[in-house]
Design an enzyme around this catalytic site. Structure first.
Site, PDB file in Angstrom:
ATOM      1  N   SER A  43       0.845  -1.189   0.000  1.00  0.00           N
ATOM      2  CA  SER A  43       0.000   0.000   0.000  1.00  0.00           C
ATOM      3  C   SER A  43       0.887   1.248   0.000  1.00  0.00           C
ATOM      4  O   SER A  43       1.655   1.459  -0.930  1.00  0.00           O
ATOM      5  CB  SER A  43      -0.969  -0.033   1.179  1.00  0.00           C
ATOM      6  OG  SER A  43      -1.996   0.898   1.022  1.00  0.00           O
ATOM      7  N   ASP A  74     -10.167  -3.475  -5.338  1.00  0.00           N
ATOM      8  CA  ASP A  74      -9.542  -2.660  -4.294  1.00  0.00           C
ATOM      9  C   ASP A  74     -10.087  -1.226  -4.328  1.00  0.00           C
ATOM     10  O   ASP A  74      -9.920  -0.520  -5.316  1.00  0.00           O
ATOM     11  CB  ASP A  74      -8.030  -2.638  -4.527  1.00  0.00           C
ATOM     12  CG  ASP A  74      -7.253  -2.026  -3.369  1.00  0.00           C
ATOM     13  OD1 ASP A  74      -7.858  -1.311  -2.556  1.00  0.00           O
ATOM     14  OD2 ASP A  74      -6.034  -2.260  -3.302  1.00  0.00           O
ATOM     15  N   HIS A 123      -8.179  -4.762  -1.285  1.00  0.00           N
ATOM     16  CA  HIS A 123      -6.914  -4.237  -0.782  1.00  0.00           C
ATOM     17  C   HIS A 123      -6.167  -5.233   0.097  1.00  0.00           C
ATOM     18  O   HIS A 123      -4.938  -5.290   0.087  1.00  0.00           O
ATOM     19  CB  HIS A 123      -7.185  -2.950   0.005  1.00  0.00           C
ATOM     20  CG  HIS A 123      -5.966  -2.123   0.247  1.00  0.00           C
ATOM     21  ND1 HIS A 123      -5.238  -1.555  -0.768  1.00  0.00           N
ATOM     22  CD2 HIS A 123      -5.342  -1.751   1.395  1.00  0.00           C
ATOM     23  CE1 HIS A 123      -4.228  -0.864  -0.274  1.00  0.00           C
ATOM     24  NE2 HIS A 123      -4.256  -0.979   1.042  1.00  0.00           N
TER      25      HIS A 123
END
Length: 673
Positions: free
Chosen positions: A518, A603, A640
């Site tokens: 991320s 995501d 995610h």
């Protein structure tokens, strides 16, 4: 092409953001096929690593029960089942009642995630929210715990956050806007159609996210409204959920606070006149807050980050130069004492508790070589009782070492590093090294325990967690020095840590890998762009790499709230800074190392197109080199956080570990244990 601050910008891969274009899915599937083909020779190793990981975990297991009134609630897992089963049993002993079996919910779905579970105060109903594709768009349902059947009440498109009122007929929930920003809190009455639900709070400032939960004292429902730098909280009387919410403190730019309630007292952890926070409290009299009293003052050496109210006591957690600090405070007079913790490189924090019992305060303690352990502490006597230690099957933990080091970065700044290795791995400049880092949002990158890490440690890999600026390990200033215009410091710190460890003989040049996810994936991309020569391999999971384009698109989730972290590229100075490090804009000047990049089709936090565009641009810029494979793996049924089931998650981490073993030249080595 567009003109941005006098710079002509062309995005040749913008078409990859069109999810409805069949060519996009064809492109992603081709990338997946390429990745599978390149990694096919590693299949035996992947399978072996998966079985190693699975063998360390007690698959049939039960969590620590949490007392709640006449019941205690817990979750358990069964061997062969991918998801937990949520249960309760009478507090004094008795038969188990299954509240929700996530395995049953997963039938017919490739993905299933639970957002919230909330038992009604009368113990008869369970409110739960489910996401079946990884998009974090949840459906709220209510289950009758006497019959096991769901009520007709169904609310679609809800976000995280559900809270029951004391009547067990009313609950509050959070609703997102089109950009997936939680911006409304609604009140639902059992039996009503969703169109009859009443709006409680609406947040029109796009920098702010709303949240809601039930306070531990059962007196209040707490509604939060937070940007990256500013807070405002409201209290809803759990006895009168249709009453006017009480604003704890009106928002003031750059003043943050969190709220903990103790009946008619309110505790706040705030940075008002205290950069690294302090604790204040006040009484609620006739529905209004009285004057604030300082309960725990600011400490220049401690970043206070959490407070729990436990009857007549409060527990305040913080960090002092990376080490945990825990204060027990008397609410009556503010007298305090510090709890002592044994062990190096330790993480300590409050655990889930449904009741404010000072004789049964719970903490979770772990380190890279100590599995998560739940302790129950009598705060009045400091007597401690171990409730549970996470099982680790077949591993002699004494054979592993964790230590803290400090690396010199620019201007003499010392960056903390947590090293983990097998005792038999020499630090003589020959070992392989994996550097992991995050460095964003003032979030400390914990030196925690990992079952999967042993597969690398047992093969002679040293694992280093770099606690770089942009995170929260050393207080608010540590974050400020790694965000907005100072963001490049995060990446230069990562390079400095790597160079320091090489100079100290921790590892061999040419046998170093970098791993982040991320915002940590952005760190990987930016660091590789700056120093592609420093690393033999890199893993970027769901990396936030297309920063300029994302921060210009206000229709995307998170964009506006993220301006306080990264900057708004409509501002010329912010644009120049971001474009100078954003991996999609600032490619390396020489070929990057071998790379494995992951993304999730659904995501909502980092669009699948960001890593997809980045890999496509890298491919077009640098000639194909089989010695430096560039691989993209997209999970078509996940968001995610990757796959939702534990076995699929273990397979994913085993794939990454196999890639790292291959590129660090330990793929064929025997375990040194």
């Amino acid at each position: 092409m567009r003109d941005l601050h006098g710079v002509a910008v062309t995005d040749d891969y913008a078409w990859l953001a069109d999810r409805d274009d069949p060519a996009v899915l064809d492109h992603i599937e081709a990338e997946n096929e390429h990745t599978d083909a390149v990694l096919a020779p590693l299949q035996e190793l992947r399978d072996h690593l998966f079985e190693e990981l699975r063998g360390r975990v007690r698959e049939t297991d039960t969590s620590v029960p949490i007392p709640r009134g006449a019941w205690e609630v817990y979750q358990r897992t069964e061997e062969g089942q991918a998801y937990p089963i949520f249960c309760r049993r009478p507090r004094g002993g008795g038969d188990e009642q299954v509240l929700l079996d996530q395995n049953e919910l997963s039938e017919g779905h490739d993905y299933v995630g639970i957002g919230d579970l909330a038992i009604s105060p009368d113990d008869r109903l369970l409110a739960y929210t489910v996401d079946t594709d990884g998009s974090e768009r949840h459906t709220l349902r209510i289950r009758d715990l006497d019959t096991g059947e769901d009520l007709p009440d169904v609310v679609d498109l809800v976000y995280y956050g559900v809270a029951w009122a004391n009547d067990s007929r009313t609950l509050l929930y959070t609703s997102p806007d089109e950009a997936m920003r939680p911006w409304q809190i609604w009140r639902h009455r059992l039996g009503d159609e969703p169109y009859l639900d009443q709006l409680v709070v609406e947040e029109t400032d796009e920098r702010f996210f709303l949240g809601v939960w039930r306070a531990r004292d059962d007196r209040w429902l707490i509604v939060s409204s937070d940007s990256r730098t500013t807070s405002e909280y409201r209290l809803v009387d759990a006895e009168r959920p249709d009453g006017r919410p009480l604003v704890v403190e009106p928002r003031e730019q750059d003043v943050q606070y969190t709220v903990e309630t103790a009946g008619d007292r309110v505790l706040v952890l705030t940075n008002r006149d205290a950069p690294d926070f302090r604790v204040l409290d006040a009484a609620i009299v006739d529905g209004e807050l009285g004057a604030w009293r300082e309960l725990v003052p600011a400490d220049p050496d401690v970043r206070w980050d959490d407070v729990d109210a436990m009857g007549e006591l409060a527990v305040v957690h913080g960090r002092r130069r990376m080490e945990p600090v825990t204060l027990v405070v008397e609410l009556a007079d503010g007298a305090s004492r510090e709890l002592a913790w044994d062990g190096d490189v330790l993480e300590v924090g409050g655990s889930s508790m449904a009741e404010a019992d000072p004789a049964a305060y719970r903490v979770e303690v772990e380190s890279p070589v100590q599995p998560r352990t739940w302790l129950e502490i009598d705060l009045r006597t400091d007597e401690r009782r171990e409730l549970r230690r996470t099982p680790v099957v077949g591993v002699d933990l004494d054979r592993y070492v964790a230590e803290r080091r400090w690396a010199k970065a620019a201007h003499g700044v010392e960056v903390p590093v947590t090293l983990v290795r097998h005792r038999d791995t020499p630090l003589d400049g020959t070992a392989a090294l994996l550097v992991t880092a995050y460095g964003a949002y003032e979030i400390p990158n914990p030196a925690g325990f990992s079952h999967s890490r042993f597969s690398l440690l047992d093969r002679g890999v040293v694992v280093a967690t770099a606690h770089v600026r942009g995170g929260g390990e050393l207080g608010r200033a540590w974050w400020e020095q790694g965000r907005l215009g100072a963001k490049p410091t995060t990446f230069s710190d990562t390079i400095a840590v790597t160079e320091h460890l090489l100079a100290e003989g921790v590892a061999a040049a040419g046998r170093v890998a970098l791993w982040g996810g991320s915002a940590g994936g952005l760190l990987v991309g930016a660091t590789i762009s700056a120093r592609p020569d420093l690393y033999a391999a890199a893993v970027a999971e769901v990396p936030f790499v297309d920063v300029v384009n994302t921060m210009l698109d206000q229709s995307l989730p998170l964009t506006v709230i993220e301006w306080e972290e990264w900057g708004d590229p409509r501002d010329p100075d912010a644009y120049r800074t971001i474009a100078g490090y954003a991996p999609y804009e600032a490619l390396p000047t020489s070929p990057p190392p071998a790379m494995l990049v992951t993304s999730g089709w659904t995501d909502p936090r980092v669009g699948y197109w960001e890593p997809t565009k980045w890999v496509a641009k890298l491919r077009a810029t640098f000639p194909h080199d089989p010695d430096r494979p560039l691989l993209l793996k997209t999970e078509l049924g996940a968001g995610h956080g990757g796959p939702s089931g534990r076995y699929d998650s273990w397979r994913e981490v085993s794939l990454i570990n196999a890639f790292l073993c291959w590129r660090l030249d330990v793929a064929d080595s025997r375990s040194i244990t």
